[in-house]
Design a protein around this motif. Sequence first.
Motif, PDB file in Angstrom:
ATOM      1  N   ASP A 101       0.800  -1.389  -0.094  1.00  6.13           N
ATOM      2  CA  ASP A 101      -0.054  -0.008  -0.096  1.00  6.13           C
ATOM      3  C   ASP A 101       0.935   1.281  -0.071  1.00  6.13           C
ATOM      4  O   ASP A 101       0.609   2.172  -0.723  1.00  6.13           O
ATOM      5  CB  ASP A 101      -1.180   0.136   1.207  1.00  6.13           C
ATOM      6  CG  ASP A 101      -2.064  -1.115   1.047  1.00  6.13           C
ATOM      7  OD1 ASP A 101      -2.229  -1.552   0.051  1.00  6.13           O
ATOM      8  OD2 ASP A 101      -2.702  -1.179   2.157  1.00  6.13           O
ATOM      9  N   ALA A 141       0.851   4.184  -2.987  1.00  3.25           N
ATOM     10  CA  ALA A 141       0.726   5.389  -2.674  1.00  3.25           C
ATOM     11  C   ALA A 141       1.929   6.246  -2.992  1.00  3.25           C
ATOM     12  O   ALA A 141       1.878   7.209  -3.753  1.00  3.25           O
ATOM     13  CB  ALA A 141       0.536   5.461  -1.177  1.00  3.25           C
ATOM     14  N   ALA A 149       2.212   9.340  -5.975  1.00  2.00           N
ATOM     15  CA  ALA A 149       2.365  10.619  -5.696  1.00  2.00           C
ATOM     16  C   ALA A 149       3.364  10.961  -6.761  1.00  2.00           C
ATOM     17  O   ALA A 149       3.447  12.317  -6.965  1.00  2.00           O
ATOM     18  CB  ALA A 149       2.997  10.559  -4.316  1.00  2.00           C
TER      19      ALA A 149
END
Length: 95
Positions: free
Chosen positions: A82, A86, A90
């Motif tokens: 995860d 992420a 980004a």
Amino acid sequence: MTSVAATSDAAAMAAGSAATGRDYASLGQADFLRLLTVQVQQQDPFDPVDNKEMLAQMAQFSSLSGITEMNETLQGISDKLDALAAAQAATNPTE
């Protein structure tokens, strides 16, 4: 007679768990070992617990311990994946 003492000990432990707000689903390894120790201490020496039953309980405990450890490992892997997803999201906001 010893089964009465063991039953009353188990009932006292269950009452203690209920008083502290714990349910049977939250019992851990220490609780299992405590119950197993009490069971061995309270058994009738002239009519001990069947070895097969004791081995079955220990096998279940071992299996549960392994499953718990595997769940923790998989949760750690999931958390890292995860975080990686992420971080990639980004750095690539257009995708």
